[in-house]
Motif scaffolding. Structure first.
Motif, short mmCIF file in Angstrom:
data_model
loop_
_atom_site.label_atom_id
_atom_site.label_comp_id
_atom_site.label_asym_id
_atom_site.label_seq_id
_atom_site.Cartn_x
_atom_site.Cartn_y
_atom_site.Cartn_z
N HIS A 250 0.84 -1.20 0.00
CA HIS A 250 0.00 0.00 0.00
C HIS A 250 0.88 1.25 0.00
O HIS A 250 1.91 1.28 0.67
N PRO A 251 0.52 2.29 -0.78
CA PRO A 251 1.35 3.50 -0.85
C PRO A 251 1.70 4.09 0.51
O PRO A 251 2.80 4.63 0.68
N LEU A 252 0.80 3.96 1.47
CA LEU A 252 1.08 4.51 2.80
C LEU A 252 2.27 3.79 3.43
O LEU A 252 3.17 4.42 4.00
N THR A 253 2.28 2.46 3.30
CA THR A 253 3.40 1.66 3.82
C THR A 253 4.70 2.08 3.13
O THR A 253 5.73 2.27 3.79
N LEU A 254 4.62 2.22 1.80
CA LEU A 254 5.81 2.60 1.04
C LEU A 254 6.33 3.96 1.47
O LEU A 254 7.53 4.15 1.69
N ARG B 131 -5.27 -1.82 -1.60
CA ARG B 131 -6.08 -1.99 -0.40
C ARG B 131 -5.18 -2.14 0.81
O ARG B 131 -4.13 -2.80 0.75
N PHE B 132 -5.60 -1.52 1.88
CA PHE B 132 -4.80 -1.55 3.10
C PHE B 132 -5.15 -2.83 3.85
O PHE B 132 -6.23 -2.95 4.41
N THR B 133 -4.24 -3.79 3.82
CA THR B 133 -4.54 -5.10 4.41
C THR B 133 -3.84 -5.27 5.75
O THR B 133 -3.11 -4.39 6.20
#
Lengths: 159, 288
Positions: free
Chosen positions: B8-12, B211-213
């Motif tokens: 997910h882009p947020l994680t990246l 999707r944020f998993t």
């Protein structure tokens, strides 16, 4: 060849403006002059400073240096450092020389108000060290301050 | 595929922020080397061996320039190499320059990875809802330069083929003005078209591939723990190296070792995921 030619010319140009010497050559050249001045360099304030690790306070004490007519405080410092193999660094040229550090002790090493100041015959001069002309028998002291001169007796006043 | 770039882009974003942040604030060559190694491995998995080496020439040039510029301007240090105009050029200043160059190269390489991984889709996913205008502007700006170069090349070669102008400078100038006109028009058309489709309105929904998993939560937690393990040594100054007057490493403590290990693990994570998925992909193909 056509591409690197400007770079070679630039290198030659830069090289012609530099005099490159080895450390031995630099330190073995001695200067002498008709007059003498004594110079002391001390950093007692830096030794007392808690945030900085500095052991020896007296870098030079009453060292006699020869100089010629018209030489400045900066010239004498340069020769004294050369003869005693003391490291020092300066910025600028001509009358606007500024001494950043002497013997690995630099400005801002003991806080943002610290740096090197000098006085001649016990009086702080209000000019740059390369504008201050010397007379025979002058006594120069380079002192390190941690508080813009206040701790070595040169309180800075805003006029 | 569960490769690193498909997180997910947020994680990246969290990952790149922590790695680049740590790299900027360390002056320890060991940290810098492990970070450099991690970014190089990741670049190899992203763009292949040969292409990466073609890129590396540029970064090596930057490294050399920074390395040899520092001793010219800084004369601190005990080991004198030679004197130029009464100023000493020292080994310590050269080493300091090399470490500075290493840091700049490393951070640039991580930004290169960031650029390759973060396309406009991911950027819009990250900021599209909260800052729609900013996200649009940033994604247009990021895409602008490569697009500009591409259109310039095609227009220029067309003009050349049609024989409009034999003189190079003249041709370049006409192509340049054509590209400028075209990209200006393009920007207006883009913004008009986005406005027609209701971009940035309140109740508009967005399609997003990402999707944020639960995995993303796990990865973010791992990054966070590694970051927490890395930071104390940096803040306590125990990872410090002093360069003047002599190069001196601080005695390693427990925190230093912990911090160094966790930073190395952090830097290796992307290439680990890429390589793992690559191997898995090959293995599954060989089964078919």
């Amino acid at each position: 060849m056509k591409k690197i030619l400007p770079f070679i010319l630039l290198l030659v140009f830069v090289y012609s403006g530099c005099s490159i010497k080895s450390a031995d050559d630099y330190y073995s050249a001695t200067e002498s002059g008709e007059y003498t001045a004594t110079i002391s360099i001390s950093c007692k304030t830096a030794v007392d400073c808690k945030n900085f690790d500095r052991k020896n306070a007296e870098i030079l004490t009453d060292y006699a240096v020869g100089f010629d007519e018209g030489d400045t405080v900066f010239d004498v410092l340069k020769n004294a450092c050369k003869e005693n193999k003391i490291q020092f660094e300066y910025d600028g040229s001509g009358t606007s020389v500024y001494v950043n550090g002497i013997d690995y002790l630099y400005e801002f090493d003991c806080g943002e108000l610290s740096g090197w100041e000098y006085r001649v015959n016990g009086k702080f001069q209000n000019v740059g060290c390369n504008s201050c002309k010397l007379y025979d028998g002058d006594k120069i002291e380079w002192l390190y301050t941690c508080d813009l001169g206040a701790d070595i007796g040169n309180v800075y006043k805003v006029e | 595929m569960n490769t690193f770039r498909n997180f997910h882009p947020l994680t990246l974003a969290g990952y790149f922020l922590s790695v680049i942040g740590i790299s900027i604030f360390t002056f320890n060559p060991i940290y810098l080397l492990s970070g450099l190694f991690g970014s190089l491995l990741f670049l190899i998995t992203l763009m292949g061996f040969r292409k990466m080496f073609a890129h590396l020439r540029f970064y090596f040039l930057i490294f050399l320039i920074v390395t040899f510029t520092n001793p010219v301007f800084s004369h601190n240090g005990a080991t004198v190499l030679f004197f130029i105009n009464d100023n000493r050029v020292t080994l310590e200043a050269l080493i300091y320059g090399a470490v500075l160059g290493l840091m700049i190269t490393e951070v640039l390489l991580w930004f290169k990875c960031f650029n390759l991984v973060f396309d406009s889709e991911r950027l819009l996913c990250l900021f599209g809802k909260t800052f729609p205008k900013l996200a649009l502007v940033v994604s247009i700006a990021l895409g602008f330069v490569p697009q500009f170069i591409r259109t310039f090349k095609s227009i220029n070669s067309t003009q050349k083929a049609l024989g409009f102008s034999k003189r190079r400078v003249q041709r370049y100038l006409t192509s340049f003005s054509a590209v400028i006109t075209r990209s200006m028009e393009g920007a207006i058309i883009t913004s008009d078209s986005m406005k027609c489709r209701g971009y940035g309105l309140k109740n508009r929904t967005y399609f997003s591939r990402f999707r944020f998993t639960a995995y993303d939560v796990l990865y973010i937690l791992i990054f966070f723990v590694l970051l927490i393990c890395t930071l104390p040594a940096l803040f306590l100054g125990q990872s410090g190296v002093s360069f003047y007057p002599y190069v001196k490493f601080e005695m390693p403590t427990f925190f230093t070792v912990l911090s160094l290990l966790s930073f190395t693990v952090l830097a290796m994570i992307p290439s680990f995921f890429e390589v793992k998925e690559g191997i898995r992909w090959k293995y599954l193909i060989s089964k078919i």
